[in-house]
Design an enzyme around this catalytic site. Sequence first.
Site, mmCIF file in Angstrom:
data_model
loop_
_atom_site.group_PDB
_atom_site.id
_atom_site.type_symbol
_atom_site.label_atom_id
_atom_site.label_comp_id
_atom_site.label_asym_id
_atom_site.label_seq_id
_atom_site.Cartn_x
_atom_site.Cartn_y
_atom_site.Cartn_z
ATOM 1 N N CYS A 125 0.838 -1.278 -0.314
ATOM 2 C CA CYS A 125 0.048 -0.190 -0.019
ATOM 3 C C CYS A 125 1.040 1.422 -0.087
ATOM 4 C CB CYS A 125 -1.011 -0.201 1.673
ATOM 5 S SG CYS A 125 -0.023 -0.143 2.944
ATOM 6 N N HIS A 176 -2.919 1.030 6.966
ATOM 7 C CA HIS A 176 -3.178 1.435 5.093
ATOM 8 C C HIS A 176 -3.432 2.266 4.820
ATOM 9 C CE1 HIS A 176 -4.119 -1.239 1.249
ATOM 10 N NE2 HIS A 176 -5.144 -0.428 1.432
ATOM 11 N N HIS A 188 -5.850 2.048 -4.190
ATOM 12 C CA HIS A 188 -4.745 1.740 -3.133
ATOM 13 C C HIS A 188 -4.505 -0.273 -3.716
ATOM 14 C CE1 HIS A 188 -7.668 -0.951 -0.863
ATOM 15 N NE2 HIS A 188 -8.714 -0.738 -1.660
#
Length: 220
Positions: A125, A176, A188
């Site tokens: 990520c 994240h 993402h």
Amino acid sequence: MTTAQLPHGHSIARTARREIPRLLQRFLLAMALTACAVPAIASNPEQAPASTTAQATVATLAPADSVASIDLASPDNAPLAEQIAALQAAPTTTSRIRTVLQRAFALLGTPYRWGGTNPDSGFDCSGLVGYVFRTIGIDLPRVSRAMANEGTAITDRAALVEGDLVFFGKRGRVDHVGIYVGEGKFVHAPRTGRDVTVSSLASGYWSQKYLQARRLAADT
């Protein structure tokens, strides 16, 4: 066998004369049945077209499957094609952020890889976010937790604009990050086994895990 051994006085010659026509009849009947069966097999309307149809289906689907890295028909991505075009042409989006969005959209379908920082090896990520923002000259920290300290905090989710960084986690701990692309969605690299994709902030797993957002200087 002699003539005396045959019943009712039949001779070998007389018996042979009777058997030959019977054998000939059977042979001719077998040939006739074979001749009728061959055209029936050759003209079977189900077998050949079925094979042709299957090959045509594979030929039609294979190119589309090989190109489509992301499922645009999924709930998260249903209007994605139109959204991409609209965002790239939006007059309110600065040229630098438009570059960020274009680069992020170009990476859709890139495989996830833990620790990955480039499209050749894949992305995690923060690797994806860092790679995209480097295209406009912004270097970000390597991990999402550190990225959450960059720029200006956006406390109202309704105030998000394209290019904002959105952060997720649990118990207040960031684990994240993604890039907001407008209309309640963000791009993402989700996790192992998934490709770079677009997901929704409005509902579902990521909506529940949302923690905060940050706006970098490039957004203004």
